[in-house]
Design a protein around this motif. Structure first.
Motif, PDB file in Angstrom:
ATOM      1  N   GLN A 268     -31.765   5.476  69.755  1.00  0.00           N
ATOM      2  CA  GLN A 268     -33.178   5.376  70.107  1.00  0.00           C
ATOM      3  C   GLN A 268     -33.457   4.190  71.024  1.00  0.00           C
ATOM      4  OE1 GLN A 268     -35.598   7.574  69.424  1.00  0.00           O
ATOM      5  NE2 GLN A 268     -33.987   8.861  68.552  1.00  0.00           N
ATOM      6  N   VAL A 269     -32.806   3.079  70.773  1.00  0.00           N
ATOM      7  CA  VAL A 269     -32.979   1.912  71.644  1.00  0.00           C
ATOM      8  C   VAL A 269     -32.469   2.212  73.046  1.00  0.00           C
ATOM      9  CG1 VAL A 269     -32.225  -0.466  72.036  1.00  0.00           C
ATOM     10  CG2 VAL A 269     -32.955   0.258  69.758  1.00  0.00           C
ATOM     11  N   THR A 270     -31.312   2.889  73.131  1.00  0.00           N
ATOM     12  CA  THR A 270     -30.789   3.269  74.456  1.00  0.00           C
ATOM     13  C   THR A 270     -31.743   4.205  75.180  1.00  0.00           C
ATOM     14  OG1 THR A 270     -28.517   3.033  73.607  1.00  0.00           O
ATOM     15  CG2 THR A 270     -28.830   4.309  75.635  1.00  0.00           C
ATOM     16  N   HIS A 271     -32.300   5.155  74.444  1.00  0.00           N
ATOM     17  CA  HIS A 271     -33.264   6.073  75.048  1.00  0.00           C
ATOM     18  C   HIS A 271     -34.507   5.331  75.537  1.00  0.00           C
ATOM     19  CE1 HIS A 271     -35.635   9.619  75.761  1.00  0.00           C
ATOM     20  NE2 HIS A 271     -36.525   9.259  74.852  1.00  0.00           N
ATOM     21  N   LEU A 272     -34.967   4.363  74.745  1.00  0.00           N
ATOM     22  CA  LEU A 272     -36.144   3.588  75.132  1.00  0.00           C
ATOM     23  C   LEU A 272     -35.885   2.775  76.389  1.00  0.00           C
ATOM     24  CD1 LEU A 272     -39.008   2.682  74.462  1.00  0.00           C
ATOM     25  CD2 LEU A 272     -38.051   0.908  72.980  1.00  0.00           C
ATOM     26  N   ILE A 273     -34.706   2.194  76.497  1.00  0.00           N
ATOM     27  CA  ILE A 273     -34.359   1.423  77.694  1.00  0.00           C
ATOM     28  C   ILE A 273     -34.345   2.346  78.921  1.00  0.00           C
ATOM     29  CG2 ILE A 273     -32.524   0.109  78.821  1.00  0.00           C
ATOM     30  CD1 ILE A 273     -31.811  -1.028  76.115  1.00  0.00           C
ATOM     31  N   GLY A 274     -33.788   3.546  78.745  1.00  0.00           N
ATOM     32  CA  GLY A 274     -33.763   4.480  79.867  1.00  0.00           C
ATOM     33  C   GLY A 274     -35.156   4.884  80.318  1.00  0.00           C
ATOM     34  N   LEU A 275     -36.056   5.077  79.365  1.00  0.00           N
ATOM     35  CA  LEU A 275     -37.422   5.435  79.720  1.00  0.00           C
ATOM     36  C   LEU A 275     -38.121   4.319  80.476  1.00  0.00           C
ATOM     37  CD1 LEU A 275     -38.740   7.278  76.528  1.00  0.00           C
ATOM     38  CD2 LEU A 275     -37.993   8.272  78.686  1.00  0.00           C
ATOM     39  N   THR A 276     -37.935   3.097  80.045  1.00  0.00           N
ATOM     40  CA  THR A 276     -38.597   1.979  80.723  1.00  0.00           C
ATOM     41  C   THR A 276     -38.045   1.773  82.128  1.00  0.00           C
ATOM     42  OG1 THR A 276     -37.013   0.449  79.690  1.00  0.00           O
ATOM     43  CG2 THR A 276     -39.119   0.801  78.575  1.00  0.00           C
ATOM     44  N   GLY A 288     -40.231  24.296  82.273  1.00  0.00           N
ATOM     45  CA  GLY A 288     -39.143  25.262  82.239  1.00  0.00           C
ATOM     46  C   GLY A 288     -37.868  24.748  81.577  1.00  0.00           C
ATOM     47  N   GLN A 289     -37.788  23.432  81.296  1.00  0.00           N
ATOM     48  CA  GLN A 289     -36.612  22.865  80.640  1.00  0.00           C
ATOM     49  C   GLN A 289     -37.040  22.402  79.251  1.00  0.00           C
ATOM     50  OE1 GLN A 289     -34.792  19.867  83.052  1.00  0.00           O
ATOM     51  NE2 GLN A 289     -34.501  21.229  84.799  1.00  0.00           N
ATOM     52  N   GLY A 290     -37.142  23.346  78.310  1.00  0.00           N
ATOM     53  CA  GLY A 290     -37.621  23.039  76.978  1.00  0.00           C
ATOM     54  C   GLY A 290     -36.489  22.744  76.006  1.00  0.00           C
ATOM     55  N   THR A 291     -36.888  22.656  74.735  1.00  0.00           N
ATOM     56  CA  THR A 291     -35.965  22.330  73.647  1.00  0.00           C
ATOM     57  C   THR A 291     -36.049  23.417  72.597  1.00  0.00           C
ATOM     58  OG1 THR A 291     -36.248  19.967  74.036  1.00  0.00           O
ATOM     59  CG2 THR A 291     -35.404  20.632  71.882  1.00  0.00           C
ATOM     60  N   GLU A 292     -34.906  23.791  72.050  1.00  0.00           N
ATOM     61  CA  GLU A 292     -34.874  24.767  70.970  1.00  0.00           C
ATOM     62  C   GLU A 292     -35.264  24.035  69.688  1.00  0.00           C
ATOM     63  OE1 GLU A 292     -34.844  27.246  68.445  1.00  0.00           O
ATOM     64  OE2 GLU A 292     -32.832  26.464  68.119  1.00  0.00           O
ATOM     65  N   LEU A 293     -36.473  24.318  69.195  1.00  0.00           N
ATOM     66  CA  LEU A 293     -37.070  23.552  68.105  1.00  0.00           C
ATOM     67  C   LEU A 293     -36.251  23.629  66.828  1.00  0.00           C
ATOM     68  CD1 LEU A 293     -39.466  21.955  66.917  1.00  0.00           C
ATOM     69  CD2 LEU A 293     -40.597  24.145  66.487  1.00  0.00           C
ATOM     70  N   GLU A 331     -35.424  14.621  72.586  1.00  0.00           N
ATOM     71  CA  GLU A 331     -35.706  13.281  72.068  1.00  0.00           C
ATOM     72  C   GLU A 331     -37.131  13.180  71.537  1.00  0.00           C
ATOM     73  OE1 GLU A 331     -34.670  13.938  75.057  1.00  0.00           O
ATOM     74  OE2 GLU A 331     -32.649  13.099  75.316  1.00  0.00           O
ATOM     75  N   GLU A 332     -38.070  13.871  72.220  1.00  0.00           N
ATOM     76  CA  GLU A 332     -39.459  13.824  71.777  1.00  0.00           C
ATOM     77  C   GLU A 332     -39.629  14.560  70.452  1.00  0.00           C
ATOM     78  OE1 GLU A 332     -41.772  12.063  73.434  1.00  0.00           O
ATOM     79  OE2 GLU A 332     -40.100  11.448  74.689  1.00  0.00           O
ATOM     80  N   VAL A 333     -38.985  15.711  70.311  1.00  0.00           N
ATOM     81  CA  VAL A 333     -39.058  16.450  69.042  1.00  0.00           C
ATOM     82  C   VAL A 333     -38.488  15.617  67.905  1.00  0.00           C
ATOM     83  CG1 VAL A 333     -38.276  18.491  67.811  1.00  0.00           C
ATOM     84  CG2 VAL A 333     -39.001  18.684  70.192  1.00  0.00           C
ATOM     85  N   VAL A 403     -46.608  13.791  71.212  1.00  0.00           N
ATOM     86  CA  VAL A 403     -45.619  14.843  71.461  1.00  0.00           C
ATOM     87  C   VAL A 403     -46.291  16.211  71.442  1.00  0.00           C
ATOM     88  CG1 VAL A 403     -43.546  15.950  70.554  1.00  0.00           C
ATOM     89  CG2 VAL A 403     -43.712  13.452  70.588  1.00  0.00           C
ATOM     90  N   ALA A 404     -47.181  16.432  70.475  1.00  0.00           N
ATOM     91  CA  ALA A 404     -47.890  17.714  70.406  1.00  0.00           C
ATOM     92  C   ALA A 404     -48.735  17.941  71.653  1.00  0.00           C
ATOM     93  CB  ALA A 404     -48.765  17.763  69.159  1.00  0.00           C
ATOM     94  N   ALA A 405     -49.397  16.892  72.128  1.00  0.00           N
ATOM     95  CA  ALA A 405     -50.225  17.024  73.333  1.00  0.00           C
ATOM     96  C   ALA A 405     -49.370  17.318  74.554  1.00  0.00           C
ATOM     97  CB  ALA A 405     -51.029  15.737  73.539  1.00  0.00           C
ATOM     98  N   GLU A 406     -48.194  16.686  74.667  1.00  0.00           N
ATOM     99  CA  GLU A 406     -47.309  16.958  75.795  1.00  0.00           C
ATOM    100  C   GLU A 406     -46.819  18.403  75.788  1.00  0.00           C
ATOM    101  OE1 GLU A 406     -44.165  14.149  75.728  1.00  0.00           O
ATOM    102  OE2 GLU A 406     -45.411  12.436  76.336  1.00  0.00           O
ATOM    103  N   ALA A 407     -46.693  18.985  74.596  1.00  0.00           N
ATOM    104  CA  ALA A 407     -46.244  20.373  74.481  1.00  0.00           C
ATOM    105  C   ALA A 407     -47.391  21.367  74.637  1.00  0.00           C
ATOM    106  CB  ALA A 407     -45.548  20.594  73.142  1.00  0.00           C
ATOM    107  N   GLY A 408     -48.624  20.854  74.812  1.00  0.00           N
ATOM    108  CA  GLY A 408     -49.770  21.742  74.949  1.00  0.00           C
ATOM    109  C   GLY A 408     -50.395  22.122  73.622  1.00  0.00           C
ATOM    110  N   GLY A 409     -50.151  21.345  72.579  1.00  0.00           N
ATOM    111  CA  GLY A 409     -50.717  21.643  71.268  1.00  0.00           C
ATOM    112  C   GLY A 409     -51.498  20.473  70.714  1.00  0.00           C
TER     113      GLY A 409
END
Length: 455
Positions: A268-276, A288-293, A331-333, A403-409
């Motif tokens: 998670q820390v590595t992911h956070l660094i990548g996002l920043t 079009g590039q979703g995640t299998e829930l 990662e968001e899920v 996360v729900a808002a980003e997915a349209g929910g």
């Protein structure tokens, strides 16, 4: 209605009213002048015969003078007392009496409805002769149509010029406003480097300058936020590294659980660094590039199963057998699931039951987390503000709601069948497929067609 259309209509209306305010009096004046000219011509025709009457009373001479007027003879006549009328006389007797009494020119209405001028002439023997002259209808309107045509052309030309001038000014204003709208849309899509040219009217320049200042401020705040997150993430790396080294010296089942937890935290820390480093615009999900829930939830629950067993928590997991795709990254899920289950583990006593469901709920991709704890007292406020009350900071619900808002929910907060909290994430719109659960979000007694796992 656009601003340009509204301004054009307003300018046309004002210009038309202004020009008509001048054109109508001018048209009336042109008509009045034509009537005055017709009367003057009639008076001139009568004046010629008055001169003859003043010189002679011979009926033959008077008739010869009348005939010599040519076409004007049809519009004039002479009345001499005791003699026959010369020409066609139209004035009524009342007009003759009025002209005789007043001794001046009288304008009267003939029997056929036409206007005539009646001029009295005093004869040497004291009697009064009369000269009539018809005011011709054609002369009353002579030049009026041409005047109205010129005025109508002037009204149309002035209105068109005013409209073109107003449209030119409006286009400049609309162009500036359009640039502001395009820049605002670009900023809304994450392009914080967009700026608006400061130009146009003074008010538009002020708005453009304020917009640029606001955008600079937003960009500065986001840059500060990324730098803070990156600094915090790097600071966490040092104690994580030390913790990993210490765990290498520990043996036993507890050590395995701790290593899994530290590894997850390091990811998670590595992911956070990548996002920043990438920034918020690059971190947004790609359409079009979703995640299998169901796969993402099932994989992550293997980690939470270890913690649940360690705390003696019964944890039922239900995932649909049919693949369900959502429009957010894996990662968001996982972050949303971790946030919701983290609240359960932190704010409920050890041994409290929890349940997780991932799949279609009334045709909508959903993630449901329920527990048997004390629940959330302010459910509606928690779903709106992401604050669960009590000692909780509400950050976990904020993450899930984002996360729900980003997915349209959206995030829905309710009460589980065990009396605790029920957190429902609707991750998008309705999808085709079997509807395994009802809108209440309850687990139907383990009778799901998907495989269930209990820990």
């Amino acid at each position: 209605m656009t601003l340009r259309t509204w301004q054009l209509r307003l300018s046309l209306g004002i210009a038309l009213l202004t020009t008509l305010a001048f054109a109508l009096p001018l048209g009336y004046a042109a008509r009045q002048q034509a009537a005055d000219r017709a009367q003057q011509r009639s008076e001139r025709r009568a004046a010629a015969l008055v001169t003859v009457l003043a010189a002679t009373r011979d009926p033959g001479a008077v008739r010869a003078a009348w005939r010599s007027t040519g076409e004007d003879a049809a519009s004039t006549c002479v009345r001499v007392p005791g003699d026959a009328d010369v020409g066609r006389c139209r004035a009524p007797g009342s007009a003759l009496g009025q002209a005789s009494r007043e001794g001046r020119t009288v304008r009267a209405r003939a029997v056929d409805g036409q206007d005539v001028l009646l001029l009295p002439v005093r004869l040497p023997d004291g009697r009064t002769a009369f000269v009539e002259s018809l005011v011709r209808e054609a002369e009353k309107t002579d030049g009026v149509a041409a005047a109205w045509t010129v005025l109508a052309g002037a009204v149309a030309a002035l209105t068109l010029i005013a409209a073109m001038g107003a449209d030119l000014i409006t286009r400049r204003l609309v162009r500036s406003a359009g640039e502001l709208v395009r820049a605002a849309s670009a900023v809304g899509q994450g392009e914080l480097g967009v700026r608006v040219p400061v130009g146009g009217p003074q008010e538009v320049r002020k708005v453009a300058a304020a917009f640029n200042t606001m955008t600079d401020r937003i960009a500065g705040l986001m840059q500060s936020e990324r730098e803070f997150a990156a600094d915090l993430s790097h600071r966490l790396r040092t104690p994580l590294t030390a913790l990993k080294l210490d765990l290498d010296t520990v043996e036993g089942p507890a050590a395995d659980r701790l290593r899994a937890a530290v590894t997850a935290l390091d990811q998670q820390v590595t992911h956070l660094i990548g996002l920043t480093r990438k920034g918020s615009a690059d971190a947004s999900p790609v359409p079009g590039q979703g995640t299998e829930l169901t796969t993402a939830v099932g994989t992550r629950m293997a980690f939470w199963a270890t913690l649940a067993r360690a705390q003696g928590r019964p944890c039922d997991v239900t995932v649909d057998s049919v693949p369900v795709t959502v429009d957010v990254g894996e990662e968001e899920v996982v972050a949303a699931l971790d946030a919701l289950l983290g609240n359960v583990f932190r704010h409920t006593p050890m041994g409290t039951r929890c349940e997780v469901y991932a799949g279609l709920l009334d045709g909508v991709p959903s993630l449901v987390v329920e527990d048997g704890g004390p629940g959330i007292p302010l459910q509606e406020a928690a779903s709106v503000r992401g604050h669960s009350g009590g000692a909780s900071s509400g950050l976990g619900l904020d993450i899930a709601a984002r996360v729900a808002a980003e997915a349209g929910g959206r995030l829905l907060v309710g009460t589980s069948r065990h009396g605790g909290a029920q957190l429902l994430l609707r991750l998008g719109g309705e999808q085709a497929g079997p509807r395994h659960r009802t809108a209440t979000g309850k687990v139907p007694g383990g009778a799901s067609p998907a495989g269930d796992a209990s820990f």
